[in-house]
Design a protein around this motif. Structure first.
Motif, PDB file in Angstrom:
ATOM      1  N   PRO A 106      18.046 -25.037  12.158  1.00 50.59           N
ATOM      2  CA  PRO A 106      16.816 -24.616  12.818  1.00 50.59           C
ATOM      3  C   PRO A 106      15.593 -24.678  11.908  1.00 50.59           C
ATOM      4  O   PRO A 106      14.464 -24.723  12.394  1.00 50.59           O
ATOM      5  N   PHE A 107      15.786 -24.721  10.605  1.00 51.27           N
ATOM      6  CA  PHE A 107      14.658 -24.823   9.682  1.00 51.27           C
ATOM      7  C   PHE A 107      14.042 -26.224   9.659  1.00 51.27           C
ATOM      8  O   PHE A 107      12.969 -26.422   9.115  1.00 51.27           O
ATOM      9  N   GLU A 108      14.720 -27.203  10.254  1.00 49.69           N
ATOM     10  CA  GLU A 108      14.208 -28.569  10.268  1.00 49.69           C
ATOM     11  C   GLU A 108      13.170 -28.808  11.366  1.00 49.69           C
ATOM     12  O   GLU A 108      12.523 -29.844  11.374  1.00 49.69           O
ATOM     13  N   LEU A 109      13.018 -27.863  12.286  1.00 53.84           N
ATOM     14  CA  LEU A 109      12.120 -28.067  13.420  1.00 53.84           C
ATOM     15  C   LEU A 109      10.974 -27.055  13.373  1.00 53.84           C
ATOM     16  O   LEU A 109      11.177 -25.868  13.574  1.00 53.84           O
ATOM     17  N   THR A 110       9.773 -27.547  13.077  1.00 57.45           N
ATOM     18  CA  THR A 110       8.604 -26.668  13.006  1.00 57.45           C
ATOM     19  C   THR A 110       7.866 -26.582  14.327  1.00 57.45           C
ATOM     20  O   THR A 110       7.151 -25.617  14.574  1.00 57.45           O
ATOM     21  N   GLY A 111       8.021 -27.590  15.181  1.00 55.09           N
ATOM     22  CA  GLY A 111       7.335 -27.585  16.471  1.00 55.09           C
ATOM     23  C   GLY A 111       8.030 -28.501  17.452  1.00 55.09           C
ATOM     24  O   GLY A 111       8.827 -29.368  17.065  1.00 55.09           O
ATOM     25  N   LEU A 112       7.721 -28.299  18.733  1.00 53.21           N
ATOM     26  CA  LEU A 112       8.343 -29.095  19.790  1.00 53.21           C
ATOM     27  C   LEU A 112       7.427 -29.117  21.001  1.00 53.21           C
ATOM     28  O   LEU A 112       6.892 -28.078  21.398  1.00 53.21           O
ATOM     29  N   TYR A 113       7.248 -30.301  21.573  1.00 54.35           N
ATOM     30  CA  TYR A 113       6.539 -30.422  22.846  1.00 54.35           C
ATOM     31  C   TYR A 113       7.578 -30.447  23.950  1.00 54.35           C
ATOM     32  O   TYR A 113       8.511 -31.248  23.917  1.00 54.35           O
TER      33      TYR A 113
END
Length: 131
Positions: free
Chosen positions: A54-61
């Motif tokens: 989960p630390f690899e994803l800073t944002g998501l559209y």
């Protein structure tokens, strides 16, 4: 000196300040997109992206890009730009060469880029990260 980590609300405010600085042509449409800040992406988001950490994803559209929307689409909910507090803070601390506001702005712009279908030139005009 205050060493308290920024809250989700504070990160959301930084993202909203970024959107407020978008060029006029994008700003009104951007306001129709919800901005949500969570501690981490949930398991469903990670699974959908085939990610484990989960630390690899800073944002998501999460939505249908404007370049793919049709008037015949039945919306399932608002388009959402997700920002993930802990991964953002982890990257910020690890980098040590950018401000938190600059990092949040960078992540926000790139998630909105997915919404608008922006070109690299469009992104560079808004996000000076690449200079």
């Amino acid at each position: 000196m205050d060493f308290t980590a920024p809250t989700c609300d504070e990160i959301e405010e930084l993202a909203r300040e970024t959107v407020a600085q978008f060029p006029d042509v994008f700003r009104a449409a951007a306001k129709a997109v919800a901005i949500r800040v969570a501690e981490f992406p949930d398991a469903e988001m990670l699974a959908g992206l085939e990610m484990d950490d989960p630390f690899e994803l800073t944002g998501l559209y999460d939505g249908i890009p404007l370049t793919q929307k049709s008037s015949f689409d039945q919306p399932e909910g608002p388009d959402v730009v997700w920002l993930f507090r802990r991964p953002i803070l982890d990257e910020w601390a690890g980098r040590g060469d950018v401000t938190l506001a600059d990092l949040v702005s960078h992540v926000t712009v790139h998630e909105f880029a997915h919404h608008f279908g922006w070109s690299d030139a469009d992104i560079a005009a808004i996000d000076r990260w690449w200079e």
